[in-house]
Design a protein around this motif. Structure first.
Motif, PDB file in Angstrom:
ATOM      1  N   PRO A   1       0.810  -1.235   0.000  1.00 38.27           N
ATOM      2  CA  PRO A   1       0.000   0.000   0.000  1.00 38.27           C
ATOM      3  C   PRO A   1       0.832   1.269   0.000  1.00 38.27           C
ATOM      4  N   GLN A   2       2.086   1.205   0.467  1.00 41.60           N
ATOM      5  CA  GLN A   2       2.930   2.398   0.503  1.00 41.60           C
ATOM      6  C   GLN A   2       3.589   2.692  -0.836  1.00 41.60           C
ATOM      7  N   ASN A   3       3.547   1.760  -1.781  1.00 38.07           N
ATOM      8  CA  ASN A   3       4.222   1.930  -3.067  1.00 38.07           C
ATOM      9  C   ASN A   3       3.279   2.647  -4.033  1.00 38.07           C
ATOM     10  N   HIS A   4       3.252   3.988  -3.964  1.00 35.02           N
ATOM     11  CA  HIS A   4       2.349   4.766  -4.802  1.00 35.02           C
ATOM     12  C   HIS A   4       2.843   4.866  -6.237  1.00 35.02           C
ATOM     13  N   ASP A   5       4.162   4.684  -6.479  1.00 31.58           N
ATOM     14  CA  ASP A   5       4.687   4.813  -7.839  1.00 31.58           C
ATOM     15  C   ASP A   5       4.103   3.740  -8.763  1.00 31.58           C
ATOM     16  N   ALA A   6       3.977   2.515  -8.230  1.00 34.30           N
ATOM     17  CA  ALA A   6       3.423   1.435  -9.054  1.00 34.30           C
ATOM     18  C   ALA A   6       1.968   1.710  -9.419  1.00 34.30           C
ATOM     19  N   MET A   7       1.227   2.378  -8.539  1.00 36.24           N
ATOM     20  CA  MET A   7      -0.165   2.684  -8.844  1.00 36.24           C
ATOM     21  C   MET A   7      -0.265   3.743  -9.935  1.00 36.24           C
ATOM     22  N   ARG A   8       0.673   4.727  -9.933  1.00 35.22           N
ATOM     23  CA  ARG A   8       0.595   5.810 -10.921  1.00 35.22           C
ATOM     24  C   ARG A   8       1.177   5.404 -12.275  1.00 35.22           C
ATOM     25  N   SER A   9       2.405   4.877 -12.286  1.00 36.79           N
ATOM     26  CA  SER A   9       3.106   4.606 -13.541  1.00 36.79           C
ATOM     27  C   SER A   9       2.992   3.163 -14.007  1.00 36.79           C
ATOM     28  N   GLY A  10       2.539   2.261 -13.162  1.00 31.11           N
ATOM     29  CA  GLY A  10       2.422   0.864 -13.555  1.00 31.11           C
ATOM     30  C   GLY A  10       3.761   0.152 -13.538  1.00 31.11           C
ATOM     31  N   ILE A  11       3.709  -1.158 -13.720  1.00 30.37           N
ATOM     32  CA  ILE A  11       4.917  -1.976 -13.736  1.00 30.37           C
ATOM     33  C   ILE A  11       4.944  -2.786 -15.024  1.00 30.37           C
ATOM     34  N   ARG A  12       6.150  -2.925 -15.592  1.00 26.10           N
ATOM     35  CA  ARG A  12       6.304  -3.709 -16.818  1.00 26.10           C
ATOM     36  C   ARG A  12       6.519  -5.167 -16.476  1.00 26.10           C
ATOM     37  N   GLY A  13       6.076  -6.028 -17.362  1.00 23.35           N
ATOM     38  CA  GLY A  13       6.259  -7.453 -17.162  1.00 23.35           C
ATOM     39  C   GLY A  13       6.061  -8.211 -18.464  1.00 23.35           C
ATOM     40  N   ILE A  14       6.174  -9.520 -18.378  1.00 18.96           N
ATOM     41  CA  ILE A  14       6.025 -10.394 -19.544  1.00 18.96           C
ATOM     42  C   ILE A  14       5.010 -11.478 -19.201  1.00 18.96           C
ATOM     43  N   ILE A  15       4.071 -11.702 -20.138  1.00 18.07           N
ATOM     44  CA  ILE A  15       3.078 -12.772 -20.008  1.00 18.07           C
ATOM     45  C   ILE A  15       3.299 -13.758 -21.151  1.00 18.07           C
ATOM     46  N   VAL A  16       3.269 -15.035 -20.824  1.00 20.55           N
ATOM     47  CA  VAL A  16       3.416 -16.097 -21.828  1.00 20.55           C
ATOM     48  C   VAL A  16       2.023 -16.670 -22.117  1.00 20.55           C
ATOM     49  N   ARG A  17       1.607 -16.583 -23.396  1.00 21.71           N
ATOM     50  CA  ARG A  17       0.314 -17.145 -23.770  1.00 21.71           C
ATOM     51  C   ARG A  17       0.310 -18.668 -23.601  1.00 21.71           C
ATOM     52  N   HIS A  18      -0.872 -19.220 -23.654  1.00 19.60           N
ATOM     53  CA  HIS A  18      -1.002 -20.665 -23.478  1.00 19.60           C
ATOM     54  C   HIS A  18      -0.240 -21.444 -24.539  1.00 19.60           C
ATOM     55  N   ASP A  19      -0.044 -20.801 -25.720  1.00 18.99           N
ATOM     56  CA  ASP A  19       0.711 -21.476 -26.784  1.00 18.99           C
ATOM     57  C   ASP A  19       2.205 -21.171 -26.718  1.00 18.99           C
ATOM     58  N   GLY A  20       2.666 -20.418 -25.660  1.00 18.94           N
ATOM     59  CA  GLY A  20       4.084 -20.149 -25.477  1.00 18.94           C
ATOM     60  C   GLY A  20       4.567 -18.833 -26.045  1.00 18.94           C
ATOM     61  N   THR A  21       3.694 -17.997 -26.628  1.00 20.08           N
ATOM     62  CA  THR A  21       4.094 -16.708 -27.205  1.00 20.08           C
ATOM     63  C   THR A  21       4.241 -15.667 -26.092  1.00 20.08           C
ATOM     64  N   PRO A  22       5.403 -14.995 -26.018  1.00 23.46           N
ATOM     65  CA  PRO A  22       5.569 -13.963 -24.984  1.00 23.46           C
ATOM     66  C   PRO A  22       4.905 -12.648 -25.384  1.00 23.46           C
ATOM     67  N   ILE A  23       4.397 -11.928 -24.411  1.00 19.14           N
ATOM     68  CA  ILE A  23       3.745 -10.628 -24.620  1.00 19.14           C
ATOM     69  C   ILE A  23       4.320  -9.647 -23.602  1.00 19.14           C
ATOM     70  N   ASP A  24       4.737  -8.455 -24.085  1.00 23.81           N
ATOM     71  CA  ASP A  24       5.151  -7.377 -23.182  1.00 23.81           C
ATOM     72  C   ASP A  24       3.904  -6.665 -22.672  1.00 23.81           C
ATOM     73  N   THR A  25       3.853  -6.449 -21.368  1.00 23.99           N
ATOM     74  CA  THR A  25       2.667  -5.839 -20.762  1.00 23.99           C
ATOM     75  C   THR A  25       3.079  -4.750 -19.777  1.00 23.99           C
ATOM     76  N   ARG A  26       2.129  -3.874 -19.518  1.00 20.78           N
ATOM     77  CA  ARG A  26       2.245  -2.901 -18.436  1.00 20.78           C
ATOM     78  C   ARG A  26       0.999  -3.025 -17.562  1.00 20.78           C
ATOM     79  N   THR A  27       1.223  -3.195 -16.266  1.00 22.15           N
ATOM     80  CA  THR A  27       0.138  -3.470 -15.337  1.00 22.15           C
ATOM     81  C   THR A  27      -0.033  -2.290 -14.390  1.00 22.15           C
ATOM     82  N   PHE A  28      -1.291  -1.839 -14.270  1.00 22.34           N
ATOM     83  CA  PHE A  28      -1.641  -0.772 -13.343  1.00 22.34           C
ATOM     84  C   PHE A  28      -2.457  -1.373 -12.206  1.00 22.34           C
ATOM     85  N   ILE A  29      -2.215  -0.894 -10.997  1.00 23.37           N
ATOM     86  CA  ILE A  29      -2.791  -1.510  -9.795  1.00 23.37           C
ATOM     87  C   ILE A  29      -3.571  -0.455  -9.025  1.00 23.37           C
TER      88      ILE A  29
END
Length: 855
Positions: free
Chosen positions: A396-424
């Motif tokens: 709850p103290q990490n306000h930067d992640a709420m404003r700017s989001g965090i980058r990450g990688i999601i792997v589809r069910h078929d194995g294809t990687p996707i670049d994502t940005r997640t906002f919380i």
């Protein structure tokens, strides 16, 4: 037919039970309501009576605690006052004024503390020094006349025992209770008075110097309680064996009164006292009108409750309809958005996913709900890192992640990687309590590739500019903002356009550029004139900052990417070339200084030779006059004139010696060192300048540490250095203070001690003043030859002083002093460090130590 009968039985059976339950509710509901109402009334009556009793007992306990705290606080304050008087007596000795002040304190204490009847000061021989007594009424006057009676003997015996207890414990002690009878000899409860002693020991170091004894009355303890409390309650002081010592009122209490008691802890070695409180409770019977009012109130409350329930049901139905509409709208909105949405509880478990997230990952909703980190759509080699990143983002103290989001990688069910940005965002329920988190996931694969290609192209261009050893900057002509700056520019001028404008002539140049572009734009709208693109000739410019750097500057105007005009500037550092030119000029000046120093040395040698003869003649004439006066036999004249002539002869000899020393110093000869007391040299220097200081209404103060060792120095040269420094200090104070206020000017100080911060230790001499100090531009050059701030000075005094000190293998420097607020200069301090032994002795000692070491 049988099947139809069975179906009818199955349908009619539940219906019969429903009718029975409804009939039971109609018949027995009023009876049940009456029973419940009667039980509620009984409970209410009993609760009210119990509550009233508890309230009275609680109020009684609060008043008892308040009275106890007031009594304990009064005893604590009295003990503190008596301890202060005991310390004053112990520290006073035979000082009668202090003892008189203590007696006044005792009388003041008796005036404020009505529970104290008498205060005695007893010395270590058990003799009463003085008695302070409160004459408030007839009863207190009787206590002062108990000497010689049986009561007086009992009081004295109790005082003696209490003093013994205080001696044994070393702390304040209390006596047992003493019952005094009426002066007429009649003993009655209303006239009985109970007293007890408190003894405070007086210690001077580890010696007992006596005691302060205080006589308390038990009735006076109850007087500490406020009168309004004693009017409502009866307070009684009793002992452990239930003996009554004092009572606030003689009124008797009925059987239904409430009572409570508590122990009074008034000291470490105090008598055991118990404070009892009694009261007269008010009647607690409830009237018929009150009962009727309660019944009517309950009836009205039931009707109002039924109406409120109906209204609440209507509101609830309306809220349910709005909620259903809102839910349908939210579902439609979530299904239409390409943003994946997840819901998490406080443990990170997935509680909800929308359709877009399932399409993004290729997983179905039933396979995702209930999963905890690490999730299966995370890359296998980055699951640990992404789990840590998620835990950090869910903080709850990490306000930067709420404003700017965090980058990450999601792997589809078929194995294809996707670049994502997640906002919380936190998920909060209707009570304002956070129950989980909502995360929005955006696919940024395409935009990331475009940014990477653009960044690679820009990185190649920036690498070339960053590698240049010249400052490159671009500034907007319209706004003056810095559009681009390479590494060299940022390191030298920062991240703003101030350095750019310093290199092109400041803000005036910026305004001129704006006017030029406006005029050219009016002539050729949309197309900058060709003159603006011509590169200017190089200029050598030194910015106005404190770096002192020189730059060769070239500049030109260029169109920027937003089609607005900008100025490109390239500045090359030429400081090394400038410093080489300056060094060449300084070498020429030093050659001129060397020539002047050589000439001055020759002149000093000639002057020393010419002045020696007249000084010798002056000394001889003075000594001749002295012998003539001694032979004349006139004692008055000898006593008045001979000392002055002898001092004149000594000063002439000393002047000749100084000239010889300076002449030898100019010839680069070593000083004539001898083991000398620095105290004598300082006293001689102060004595020489005291007349001049007094003439200008100034003074000199010396501070010399004791047992300073003798040092191997040339006393004449060191004396000359101290005289020069003291004279400069007097001049500084004289310039800082006008003639009318010099009598209040602080004195010039000269101090001598050992500096043990160096190894080996050295002799430290410090001359300090409270004048105007030395400017920073002067303090770095003040020891240079021929540099002087005085109109009549030659600029050689401090240079010769430093040369003399350095010839003794010592050091001389100056440092400004600040005022207490550290806002301005408040004088200067010159410090001299001299070795305690000569270099020759040190080398001899080192050789001797090396020869004695075992091979």
């Amino acid at each position: 037919m049988k099947k139809q009968i069975r179906v009818s039985q199955w349908v009619l059976g539940p219906l019969r039970w429903i009718r029975k339950i409804r009939g039971f509710r109609i018949v027995y509901t009023p009876l049940l309501a009456i029973v419940i109402f009667t039980a509620v009334m009984g409970i209410i009556l009993g609760t009210l009576q119990l509550q009233e009793k508890n309230q009275q007992e609680a109020a009684l306990f609060r008043e008892l605690v308040f009275a106890k705290q007031r009594i304990q606080l009064r005893f604590s304050n009295n003990t503190d006052s008596l301890l202060i008087m005991s310390r004053d007596i112990a520290s006073s000795g035979d000082d009668g004024k202090v003892r008189s002040n203590v007696l006044q304190q005792a009388e003041a204490l008796l005036g404020n503390a009505h529970e104290i009847s008498k205060l005695l000061w007893i010395n270590k021989n058990n003799e009463v020094q003085w008695v302070a007594q409160a004459n408030r009424n007839k009863r207190d006057l009787i206590l002062s006349d108990i000497n010689g009676s049986d009561q007086g003997n009992r009081i004295k015996e109790a005082l003696r025992k209490t003093i013994n207890i205080s001696h044994a414990t070393g702390q304040p002690a209390y006596s047992q209770f003493i019952v005094l009878n009426d002066p007429e000899g009649e003993k009655a409860s209303s006239d009985t008075k109970v007293v007890f002693w408190q003894v405070i020991p007086i210690f001077g170091g580890n010696e007992n110097l006596g005691e302060i004894a205080v006589l308390y009355t038990a009735q006076g303890i109850l007087d500490m309680i406020p009168a309004e409390l004693k009017a409502q309650y009866r307070f009684t002081l009793v002992t452990d064996n239930e003996r009554i010592l004092a009572i606030s009122s003689d009124r008797t209490t009925p059987k239904r009164s409430f009572s409570n008691q508590t122990s009074l802890d008034i000291g470490v070695l105090s008598p055991n006292l118990t404070l009892r409180i009694d009261t007269y409770p008010a009647p607690t019977n409830l009237t018929f009108r009150m009962l009727v009012g309660v019944v009517l109130g309950l009836s009205a409350f039931v009707i109002w409750s039924l109406w409120s329930v109906l209204k609440q049901m209507q509101v609830r139905q309306e809220a349910e309809a709005n909620l259903k509409l809102e839910t349908n709208f939210r579902n439609a909105m979530e299904d239409s958005t390409p943003v994946g949405i997840r819901g998490h509880d406080m443990d990170g478990r997935i509680t909800y996913v929308n359709k877009a997230f399932c399409e993004m990952t290729g997983w179905q909703e039933k396979n995702l709900i209930g999963l905890k980190p690490p999730f299966p759509f995370w890359p296998d080699d980055k699951k640990t890192a992404q789990e840590e990143q998620m835990n950090l983002a869910l903080d709850p103290q990490n306000h930067d992640a709420m404003r700017s989001g965090i980058r990450g990688i999601i792997v589809r069910h078929d194995g294809t990687p996707i670049d994502t940005r997640t906002f919380i965002a936190p998920l909060v329920n209707e009570k304002g309590i956070q129950t989980g988190w909502v995360t929005s996931v955006i696919d940024i694969t395409d935009s990331t590739k475009a940014r990477e290609e653009l960044a690679a192209s820009q990185e190649r261009f920036i690498t070339v500019l960053e590698g240049l050893d010249a400052a490159v900057s671009v500034v907007s002509i319209e706004t003056g903002a810095l559009l681009f700056a390479n590494r060299f520019y940022r390191e030298r001028f920062g991240n703003d356009s101030k350095g750019h404008f310093d290199l092109v002539g400041g803000e005036m140049a910026h305004h001129a550029m704006q006017e030029l572009t406006e005029e050219s734009g009016d002539r050729n709208p949309g197309i900058p004139p060709s003159a603006l693109y011509q590169e200017s000739e190089s200029e050598e410019i030194q910015p106005s900052d404190e770096s002192g750097k020189w730059y060769e500057v070239r500049r030109r105007f260029i169109p920027w990417i937003d089609e607005h005009m900008a100025q490109l500037l390239i500045a090359t550092d030429i400081t090394v070339r400038k410093e080489a030119d300056e060094l060449s000029r300084q070498q020429e000046e030093k050659m001129q200084f060397t020539s002047r120093l050589t000439t001055m040395g020759e002149m000093a040698s000639s002057l020393a030779h010419e002045l020696n003869q007249p000084l010798s003649a002056i000394s001889n004439y003075c000594m001749g006059v002295v012998k003539r006066l001694q032979g004349a036999g006139d004692s008055d004249m000898s006593r008045e004139i001979l000392p002055a002539l002898e001092k004149a002869s000594e000063q002439a000899i000393r002047a000749g010696t100084i000239i010889q020393r300076i002449r030898g110093f100019v010839k680069r000869s070593e000083p004539q060192r001898e083991m000398t007391s620095i105290t004598e040299i300082i006293n001689d220097a102060v004595g020489l300048l005291e007349i001049e200081a007094n003439r200008h209404r100034l003074s000199i103060v010396s501070s010399i540490a004791e047992n300073l060792p003798e040092v191997p120095v040339d006393p004449v040269l060191i004396l000359q250095v101290l005289v020069n420094l003291l004279k400069n200090a007097l001049d500084s104070v004289r310039e800082a203070y006008p003639s009318s206020s010099r009598w209040s000017a602080p004195p010039v100080k000269i101090a001598a001690d050992l500096d043990t911060s160096t190894f080996p230790a050295m002799l430290r001499i410090q001359v300090s003043d409270t004048g105007g100090g030395i400017a920073e531009s002067v303090i770095d050059r003040m020891f240079e030859p021929f540099f002087s701030t005085k109109a009549e000075g030659m600029g050689m005094g401090l240079n010769i002083c430093r040369s003399i000190i350095e010839s003794h293998h010592g050091r001389l420097w100056a440092k400004n002093q600040m005022d207490p607020e550290r806002t301005k200069l408040a004088g200067c301090a010159f410090t001299i460090l001299l070795p305690l032994e000569s270099e020759v002795n040190r080398e001899t000692e080192n050789e001797r130590n090396s020869q004695t070491k075992p091979s």
